[in-house]
Design a protein around this motif. Structure first.
Motif, PDB file in Angstrom:
ATOM      1  N   PRO A  57      30.623  38.363  48.307  1.00 45.72           N
ATOM      2  CA  PRO A  57      30.793  39.574  47.487  1.00 45.72           C
ATOM      3  C   PRO A  57      32.261  40.001  47.467  1.00 45.72           C
ATOM      4  CG  PRO A  57      29.725  40.099  49.577  1.00 45.72           C
ATOM      5  CD  PRO A  57      29.861  38.614  49.532  1.00 45.72           C
ATOM      6  N   ILE A  58      32.669  40.713  46.422  1.00 48.49           N
ATOM      7  CA  ILE A  58      34.092  41.063  46.367  1.00 48.49           C
ATOM      8  C   ILE A  58      34.458  42.117  47.408  1.00 48.49           C
ATOM      9  CG2 ILE A  58      34.534  40.304  44.006  1.00 48.49           C
ATOM     10  CD1 ILE A  58      34.517  43.189  43.151  1.00 48.49           C
ATOM     11  N   SER A  59      33.453  42.787  47.984  1.00 47.02           N
ATOM     12  CA  SER A  59      33.750  43.700  49.097  1.00 47.02           C
ATOM     13  C   SER A  59      34.425  42.910  50.221  1.00 47.02           C
ATOM     14  CB  SER A  59      32.469  44.356  49.611  1.00 47.02           C
ATOM     15  OG  SER A  59      31.567  43.385  50.063  1.00 47.02           O
ATOM     16  N   PHE A  60      33.975  41.680  50.383  1.00 46.95           N
ATOM     17  CA  PHE A  60      34.519  40.793  51.406  1.00 46.95           C
ATOM     18  C   PHE A  60      35.972  40.437  51.071  1.00 46.95           C
ATOM     19  CE2 PHE A  60      34.603  37.214  54.242  1.00 46.95           C
ATOM     20  CZ  PHE A  60      33.669  37.542  55.197  1.00 46.95           C
ATOM     21  N   ALA A  61      36.195  40.143  49.788  1.00 44.12           N
ATOM     22  CA  ALA A  61      37.558  39.794  49.360  1.00 44.12           C
ATOM     23  C   ALA A  61      38.500  40.976  49.580  1.00 44.12           C
ATOM     24  CB  ALA A  61      37.545  39.393  47.888  1.00 44.12           C
ATOM     25  N   LEU A  62      38.025  42.189  49.258  1.00 45.59           N
ATOM     26  CA  LEU A  62      38.862  43.383  49.438  1.00 45.59           C
ATOM     27  C   LEU A  62      39.218  43.576  50.908  1.00 45.59           C
ATOM     28  CD1 LEU A  62      37.111  45.795  46.930  1.00 45.59           C
ATOM     29  CD2 LEU A  62      39.472  45.015  46.808  1.00 45.59           C
ATOM     30  N   ARG A  63      38.225  43.303  51.758  1.00 46.17           N
ATOM     31  CA  ARG A  63      38.458  43.428  53.200  1.00 46.17           C
ATOM     32  C   ARG A  63      39.557  42.444  53.636  1.00 46.17           C
ATOM     33  NH1 ARG A  63      33.126  42.528  56.196  1.00 46.17           N
ATOM     34  NH2 ARG A  63      32.386  43.716  54.436  1.00 46.17           N
ATOM     35  N   TYR A  64      39.514  41.243  53.078  1.00 44.40           N
ATOM     36  CA  TYR A  64      40.525  40.230  53.409  1.00 44.40           C
ATOM     37  C   TYR A  64      41.908  40.655  52.917  1.00 44.40           C
ATOM     38  CZ  TYR A  64      37.899  36.458  55.578  1.00 44.40           C
ATOM     39  OH  TYR A  64      37.213  35.686  56.468  1.00 44.40           O
ATOM     40  N   PHE A  65      41.961  41.235  51.716  1.00 45.35           N
ATOM     41  CA  PHE A  65      43.267  41.689  51.207  1.00 45.35           C
ATOM     42  C   PHE A  65      43.848  42.764  52.123  1.00 45.35           C
ATOM     43  CE2 PHE A  65      42.007  39.852  47.039  1.00 45.35           C
ATOM     44  CZ  PHE A  65      43.148  39.085  46.831  1.00 45.35           C
ATOM     45  N   ASN A  66      42.979  43.639  52.631  1.00 47.42           N
ATOM     46  CA  ASN A  66      43.436  44.689  53.551  1.00 47.42           C
ATOM     47  C   ASN A  66      43.897  44.105  54.872  1.00 47.42           C
ATOM     48  OD1 ASN A  66      43.176  46.957  52.077  1.00 47.42           O
ATOM     49  ND2 ASN A  66      41.048  47.357  52.660  1.00 47.42           N
ATOM     50  N   ARG A  67      43.141  43.102  55.336  1.00 45.39           N
ATOM     51  CA  ARG A  67      43.399  42.579  56.675  1.00 45.39           C
ATOM     52  C   ARG A  67      44.635  41.692  56.720  1.00 45.39           C
ATOM     53  NH1 ARG A  67      38.536  39.350  59.169  1.00 45.39           N
ATOM     54  NH2 ARG A  67      37.516  41.346  58.877  1.00 45.39           N
ATOM     55  N   TYR A  68      44.800  40.833  55.704  1.00 46.36           N
ATOM     56  CA  TYR A  68      45.852  39.813  55.781  1.00 46.36           C
ATOM     57  C   TYR A  68      47.102  40.117  54.953  1.00 46.36           C
ATOM     58  CZ  TYR A  68      42.273  37.072  58.095  1.00 46.36           C
ATOM     59  OH  TYR A  68      41.314  36.646  58.963  1.00 46.36           O
ATOM     60  N   GLN A  70      44.398  40.709  43.738  1.00 47.09           N
ATOM     61  CA  GLN A  70      43.824  42.056  43.619  1.00 47.09           C
ATOM     62  C   GLN A  70      43.752  42.515  42.167  1.00 47.09           C
ATOM     63  OE1 GLN A  70      46.121  44.176  46.648  1.00 47.09           O
ATOM     64  NE2 GLN A  70      44.204  44.564  47.698  1.00 47.09           N
ATOM     65  N   ARG A  71      44.703  42.024  41.353  1.00 50.47           N
ATOM     66  CA  ARG A  71      44.699  42.405  39.940  1.00 50.47           C
ATOM     67  C   ARG A  71      43.414  41.919  39.255  1.00 50.47           C
ATOM     68  NH1 ARG A  71      49.577  39.954  36.981  1.00 50.47           N
ATOM     69  NH2 ARG A  71      48.225  38.164  37.249  1.00 50.47           N
ATOM     70  N   ASP A  72      42.927  40.716  39.635  1.00 50.48           N
ATOM     71  CA  ASP A  72      41.673  40.196  39.063  1.00 50.48           C
ATOM     72  C   ASP A  72      40.524  41.152  39.375  1.00 50.48           C
ATOM     73  OD1 ASP A  72      42.981  37.863  38.258  1.00 50.48           O
ATOM     74  OD2 ASP A  72      42.585  36.881  40.187  1.00 50.48           O
ATOM     75  N   ILE A  73      40.512  41.643  40.617  1.00 49.56           N
ATOM     76  CA  ILE A  73      39.426  42.540  41.046  1.00 49.56           C
ATOM     77  C   ILE A  73      39.489  43.842  40.261  1.00 49.56           C
ATOM     78  CG2 ILE A  73      38.468  43.841  42.993  1.00 49.56           C
ATOM     79  CD1 ILE A  73      39.409  41.615  44.829  1.00 49.56           C
ATOM     80  N   ASN A  74      40.686  44.418  40.152  1.00 51.79           N
ATOM     81  CA  ASN A  74      40.836  45.686  39.420  1.00 51.79           C
ATOM     82  C   ASN A  74      40.362  45.553  37.980  1.00 51.79           C
ATOM     83  OD1 ASN A  74      41.957  46.709  41.699  1.00 51.79           O
ATOM     84  ND2 ASN A  74      44.066  46.545  41.022  1.00 51.79           N
ATOM     85  N   ARG A  75      40.746  44.429  37.358  1.00 52.32           N
ATOM     86  CA  ARG A  75      40.401  44.228  35.938  1.00 52.32           C
ATOM     87  C   ARG A  75      38.879  44.207  35.760  1.00 52.32           C
ATOM     88  NH1 ARG A  75      39.435  39.463  34.034  1.00 52.32           N
ATOM     89  NH2 ARG A  75      40.486  38.446  35.763  1.00 52.32           N
ATOM     90  N   VAL A  76      38.202  43.421  36.574  1.00 51.18           N
ATOM     91  CA  VAL A  76      36.750  43.288  36.420  1.00 51.18           C
ATOM     92  C   VAL A  76      36.043  44.594  36.786  1.00 51.18           C
ATOM     93  CG1 VAL A  76      34.714  42.060  37.275  1.00 51.18           C
ATOM     94  CG2 VAL A  76      36.780  40.808  36.730  1.00 51.18           C
ATOM     95  N   LEU A  77      36.556  45.270  37.824  1.00 53.43           N
ATOM     96  CA  LEU A  77      35.918  46.537  38.216  1.00 53.43           C
ATOM     97  C   LEU A  77      36.013  47.573  37.097  1.00 53.43           C
ATOM     98  CD1 LEU A  77      36.778  47.217  41.964  1.00 53.43           C
ATOM     99  CD2 LEU A  77      34.569  46.685  40.958  1.00 53.43           C
ATOM    100  N   LEU A  78      37.142  47.610  36.417  1.00 56.36           N
ATOM    101  CA  LEU A  78      37.289  48.570  35.312  1.00 56.36           C
ATOM    102  C   LEU A  78      36.278  48.287  34.211  1.00 56.36           C
ATOM    103  CD1 LEU A  78      41.138  49.048  34.978  1.00 56.36           C
ATOM    104  CD2 LEU A  78      39.447  50.807  35.445  1.00 56.36           C
ATOM    105  N   VAL A  79      36.107  47.013  33.875  1.00 53.60           N
ATOM    106  CA  VAL A  79      35.147  46.634  32.833  1.00 53.60           C
ATOM    107  C   VAL A  79      33.724  47.022  33.262  1.00 53.60           C
ATOM    108  CG1 VAL A  79      34.114  44.663  31.626  1.00 53.60           C
ATOM    109  CG2 VAL A  79      36.580  44.757  31.968  1.00 53.60           C
TER     110      VAL A  79
END
Lengths: 139, 321
Positions: B115-126, B146-155
């Protein structure tokens, strides 16, 4: 005071101290924790509350079957689900026995759910006996 | 990131578009739990083979306006050349060396079904700008920033907003004032024990906020919890919903598979298909559906092998405390 046992193995031992009559005695979570020399990690909403039942079990399915209010859950299961189960049944708190190291997430979950969380070195069986002894000494 | 994964329709009488949804990040939390890395990642990759000189990588970065290039051959991932590697190569005078000599090989990667929650956690951690994404066969299938995540979340948030607006309009049209007192829906993922139980905890909290009788709250919460654990343990993932309307509370668990072969058997005391791992977590005693039936006023299971299961538990609401 009565104690019930559903299974011979310590794993599924379910000891229940059913409703102590109010005029006789009651113990709070804080007093039980002290009697068991438990280390309190989170003081939740039920910390100063009277404990009316003590349930000792590792099987959360069994805990969900109980209808008792204000119970203390003694378990050797160290996981977030123990706290979530405790919140669902309205438990006053959870004490993890056998001195098990707890995953750090448990403290966070307990804090979020405002659930009292403690650990003690006693086994589940010994912890039940200690609670019983503490109740009698209070009496 | 380990917050509940509820999706969310919270409709209040007379103030449907009001408090609740707007102030609540639950929709967002559900989205980051539901969306997978593969839904977000960039799949059109600019890659180079191990033999490519660093100056070619530098030119590729300039042309494509990217800051990292994966090194791969036939889907096999070997490493990543970042803009830092290029700067160091320029400074060290080895810009013509093959990238295999200087690429970064100690990498943190993500899997496409996380899940992207996991990816966000990794961006925060590393604090890395991007992560390569591998599939289950350990093949490179994409790259995520992170830009990919922001784009999809907005949509997705925009879609969700439309859905909520339509739902609120429909509910008002039917009877002027909505009959729906509370409706919440939560996503439950297969084997996601980190989050299992959060939906039921949240349902209990909502019911307490509405000051329903404590015994009723406990019965509904127990049913919701048992059904949520069942979704997590036995299904391929599904939805748990709680609705209170017209004096009745309903908890419904829906999944798309794998279905129950013998419903009667599954509803019997002590029968379970749970494995040892589930049992080690304190569940799988075969009491789940039995317990739901015990606490509910109405209980119904619809299931067919291969086509999913719907379990409905209904409760008569006797009024607020």
């Amino acid at each position: 005071m009565e104690c019930g046992c559903r299974s011979k193995s310590d794993n599924n031992f379910v000891g229940v101290l059913p409703c102590f009559r109010k005029e006789i005695f009651l113990m709070t979570m804080a007093e039980v924790a002290e009697a068991l020399k438990a280390e309190v990690l989170v003081e939740g909403e039920g910390y100063k509350k009277d404990v009316r039942h003590v349930v000792a079990s590792d099987l959360m399915s069994d805990v969900l079957l109980l209808d008792e209010e204000d119970m203390l859950l003694l378990t050797s299961l160290a996981g977030d689900q123990v706290l979530r189960t405790a919140q669902i049944v309205g438990a006053a708190g959870v004490i993890v026995v056998n001195g098990k190291p707890l995953p750090s997430s448990m403290v966070y979950v307990a804090d979020t759910l405002r659930m009292t969380l403690a650990t003690c070195r006693l086994s589940k069986y010994e912890a039940c006996i200690a609670v019983n002894a503490a109740l009698h000494s209070k009496k | 990131m380990s917050a509940p994964a509820p999706s969310s329709v919270l409709l209040e009488p007379k103030s449907i578009a009001g408090s609740g949804v707007g102030n609540d990040p639950l929709v967002l939390l559900e989205l980051i739990q539901r969306l997978k890395v593969r839904d977000v990642m960039t799949t059109e990759l600019a890659t180079v083979p191990r033999s490519a000189p660093l100056c070619d990588v530098q030119e590729l970065m300039r042309r494509k306006k990217i800051s990292g290039v994966p090194v791969e051959e036939d889907g096999r991932f070997f490493g990543l050349v970042s803009i830092d590697d290029i700067i160091r190569a320029l400074g060290g005078g080895y810009i013509n060396d093959p990238c295999s000599k200087h690429m970064t090989t100690k990498l943190v990667v993500l899997e496409d079904d996380m899940p992207i929650s996991f990816a966000l956690r990794y961006f925060n951690r590393y604090h890395y700008g991007r992560f390569p994404v591998l599939n289950r066969d350990r093949r490179l299938v994409g790259i995520i920033c992170q830009r990919d995540i922001n784009r999809v979340l907005l949509v997705e948030l925009s879609k969700e907003l439309n859905r909520l607006e339509m739902a609120s309009g429909k509910s008002l049209d039917q009877d002027g004032v909505s009959e729906l007192y509370l409706m919440r829906e939560f996503t439950v993922c297969k084997y996601d024990f980190e989050n299992a139980g959060k939906a039921a905890n949240e349902i209990k909290r909502l019911l307490q906020d509405r000051q329903l009788p404590p015994k009723l709250i406990r019965r509904i919460a127990v049913a919701a919890y048992e059904l949520e654990i069942n979704l997590c343990v036995h299904s391929d993932g599904g939805m748990l919903s709680c609705q209170i309307a017209k004096g009745k509370a309903e908890v419904v668990a829906r999944d798309a598979g794998p279905g129950i072969e013998d419903v009667e058997w599954a509803c019997r005391d002590g029968t379970s298909t749970a494995n040892e791992w589930i049992r080690s977590l304190g569940f799988g005693a075969g009491m789940g559906l039995v317990n739901v039936k015990r606490v509910a006023d109405e209980f119904e299971v619809k299931s067919k092998k291969g086509s999913g299961t719907t379990v409905r538990a209904a409760f008569t609401v006797t009024g607020a405390a």
